[in-house]
Write a protein that holds these residues in place. Sequence first.
Motif, PDB file in Angstrom:
ATOM      1  N   LEU A  10      44.325  42.256  36.368  1.00  0.00           N
ATOM      2  CA  LEU A  10      44.675  42.516  37.957  1.00  0.00           C
ATOM      3  C   LEU A  10      43.795  43.743  38.429  1.00  0.00           C
ATOM      4  O   LEU A  10      44.103  44.612  37.953  1.00  0.00           O
ATOM      5  CB  LEU A  10      45.901  42.279  38.105  1.00  0.00           C
ATOM      6  CG  LEU A  10      46.422  42.357  39.471  1.00  0.00           C
ATOM      7  CD1 LEU A  10      45.882  41.128  40.439  1.00  0.00           C
ATOM      8  CD2 LEU A  10      47.885  42.526  39.524  1.00  0.00           C
ATOM      9  N   THR A  11      43.037  43.454  39.657  1.00  0.00           N
ATOM     10  CA  THR A  11      42.299  44.392  40.061  1.00  0.00           C
ATOM     11  C   THR A  11      42.980  44.776  41.183  1.00  0.00           C
ATOM     12  O   THR A  11      43.482  44.156  42.075  1.00  0.00           O
ATOM     13  CB  THR A  11      40.929  44.205  40.297  1.00  0.00           C
ATOM     14  OG1 THR A  11      40.332  44.124  39.206  1.00  0.00           O
ATOM     15  CG2 THR A  11      40.272  45.498  41.108  1.00  0.00           C
ATOM     16  N   LEU A  12      43.352  46.052  41.542  1.00  0.00           N
ATOM     17  CA  LEU A  12      43.843  46.589  42.933  1.00  0.00           C
ATOM     18  C   LEU A  12      43.107  47.806  43.321  1.00  0.00           C
ATOM     19  O   LEU A  12      42.808  48.672  42.507  1.00  0.00           O
ATOM     20  CB  LEU A  12      45.313  47.286  42.679  1.00  0.00           C
ATOM     21  CG  LEU A  12      46.383  46.182  42.088  1.00  0.00           C
ATOM     22  CD1 LEU A  12      47.606  46.970  41.587  1.00  0.00           C
ATOM     23  CD2 LEU A  12      46.673  45.195  42.965  1.00  0.00           C
ATOM     24  N   GLY A  13      42.727  47.775  44.706  1.00  0.00           N
ATOM     25  CA  GLY A  13      42.028  48.870  45.134  1.00  0.00           C
ATOM     26  C   GLY A  13      40.432  48.634  45.285  1.00  0.00           C
ATOM     27  O   GLY A  13      40.005  47.597  45.507  1.00  0.00           O
ATOM     28  N   GLU A  14      39.673  49.619  44.933  1.00  0.00           N
ATOM     29  CA  GLU A  14      38.325  49.726  45.162  1.00  0.00           C
ATOM     30  C   GLU A  14      37.406  48.371  44.205  1.00  0.00           C
ATOM     31  O   GLU A  14      37.900  48.273  42.992  1.00  0.00           O
ATOM     32  CB  GLU A  14      37.508  50.886  44.573  1.00  0.00           C
ATOM     33  CG  GLU A  14      36.130  51.113  44.768  1.00  0.00           C
ATOM     34  CD  GLU A  14      35.544  51.507  46.265  1.00  0.00           C
ATOM     35  OE1 GLU A  14      34.718  50.882  46.589  1.00  0.00           O
ATOM     36  OE2 GLU A  14      36.503  51.765  47.057  1.00  0.00           O
ATOM     37  N   THR A  15      36.582  47.726  44.571  1.00  0.00           N
ATOM     38  CA  THR A  15      35.691  46.918  43.954  1.00  0.00           C
ATOM     39  C   THR A  15      34.959  47.732  43.220  1.00  0.00           C
ATOM     40  O   THR A  15      34.086  48.544  43.435  1.00  0.00           O
ATOM     41  CB  THR A  15      34.969  46.044  44.967  1.00  0.00           C
ATOM     42  OG1 THR A  15      35.741  45.296  45.743  1.00  0.00           O
ATOM     43  CG2 THR A  15      34.187  44.906  44.139  1.00  0.00           C
TER      44      THR A  15
END
Length: 199
Positions: free
Chosen positions: A137-142
């Motif tokens: 799961l990614t949160l924040g900056e791409t």
Amino acid sequence: MTHSLFAQPQTWCLPDADLSYWPGFLSAQEADFYLHTLQSSLAWQQDSIRLFGEFRKIPRLQAWYGDQGVAYSYSGTRLTASHWTPALESLRDRIEQATGHRFNSVLANLYRDGNDSMGWHADDEPELGDNPVIVSLTLGETRDFKLRHKTSKDQVKIALSSGSLLIMAGATQHCWQHSIAKSRKPCGVRINLTFRRVF
């Protein structure tokens, strides 16, 4: 896009891999909430790994959480899990409901800026079992997530956006490596959570 359990992830057709990408698993508001909550509440530390016979600081911060007694070892580093925080437990339950997989631990990585990175590797440690399911799961900056086939050396790049879920299963870890390269352009904070089951 608001998350819905009825939405379906996008399947990526790669040889020797079972890979799915679920953009918008969390809404932008939810992703921003969890980003700030986890950045301020997790026990972040900069671990060292053994590289060419020497221990070196990794270029990011990490935190390891999970069920009681769960431990994980890689590159000469052994991590003992801290107990789930309410935010991590909430995300785990939601991901388990959406994917149908069960996880007893999560490795959190904090990329402070474009100088933070992760080198080529595969999550193929023995304690993860055969054909492990790793859900990221990614949160924040791409940031660009790169995959490289271990034999053919073919490469694939996926821009992991905030709130997105990447599901790696099947033979993916046996046949592919992955990395997050340094970025020359200015980057904001990114937190990546990789949910896994340790045996």
